[in-house]
Design a protein around this motif. Structure first.
Motif, mmCIF file in Angstrom:
data_model
loop_
_atom_site.group_PDB
_atom_site.id
_atom_site.type_symbol
_atom_site.label_atom_id
_atom_site.label_comp_id
_atom_site.label_asym_id
_atom_site.label_seq_id
_atom_site.Cartn_x
_atom_site.Cartn_y
_atom_site.Cartn_z
ATOM 1 N N TYR A 30 2.862 3.946 3.854
ATOM 2 C CA TYR A 30 2.818 2.544 3.462
ATOM 3 C C TYR A 30 2.623 1.669 4.694
ATOM 4 C CZ TYR A 30 7.797 2.527 4.830
ATOM 5 O OH TYR A 30 8.985 2.651 5.513
ATOM 6 N N GLU A 40 0.809 -1.225 0.000
ATOM 7 C CA GLU A 40 0.000 0.000 0.000
ATOM 8 C C GLU A 40 0.843 1.276 0.000
ATOM 9 O OE1 GLU A 40 -3.601 -0.140 2.432
ATOM 10 O OE2 GLU A 40 -3.133 -2.248 2.852
ATOM 11 N N MET A 41 1.977 1.233 -0.698
ATOM 12 C CA MET A 41 2.858 2.408 -0.789
ATOM 13 C C MET A 41 2.191 3.466 -1.658
ATOM 14 S SD MET A 41 6.033 3.695 -0.129
ATOM 15 C CE MET A 41 7.245 2.391 0.105
#
Length: 121
Positions: free
Chosen positions: A88, A73-74
């Motif tokens: 992230y 989830e960067m």
């Protein structure tokens, strides 16, 4: 996002991932190339870190090649010219935290200026 902003975010992401690389972390010189001289961190433990204390922990093998940090989830956004904010999710051997980093462009390239981790379930 403009091409310039995309390049800035990409440079910050690349720097962040290098700092998480066990080979980079084991080398104080390589870590210093990525940290701003004014770097500070508020760790997931609540401890405050600076350049010197981070070098002590990273050179001590805090992340091994056998147990790398898993990142997901960067995302990143340019806050101002030369300033990128990354967020992230990181999982290191079951220790899960949301991470937030501020990168700034200096005369020597992109450097991590501030980092914070918040533990999560």
């Amino acid at each position: 996002m403009t091409d310039e902003n995309e390049r800035a975010v990409r440079a910050a992401v690349e720097g962040e991932m290098r700092l998480l690389d066990p080979g980079v972390r084991a080398s104080p010189d390589r870590v210093l190339e990525l940290l701003d001289p004014e770097f500070t961190e508020i760790g997931a433990s609540g401890r405050r870190w600076d350049v010197e204390s981070i070098l002590t922990v990273t050179s001590g093998g805090s992340v091994s090649p056998e147990a790398p940090v898993a990142v997901s989830e960067m995302s990143g956004v340019v806050l101002a010219p030369g300033v990128v904010h990354l967020t992230y999710f990181a999982d290191h051997q079951g220790r899960r935290a949301w991470r937030s980093s501020l990168w700034r462009l200096t005369e020597t390239g992109w450097r991590l200026y501030f980092h914070q981790g918040t533990l999560t379930d």
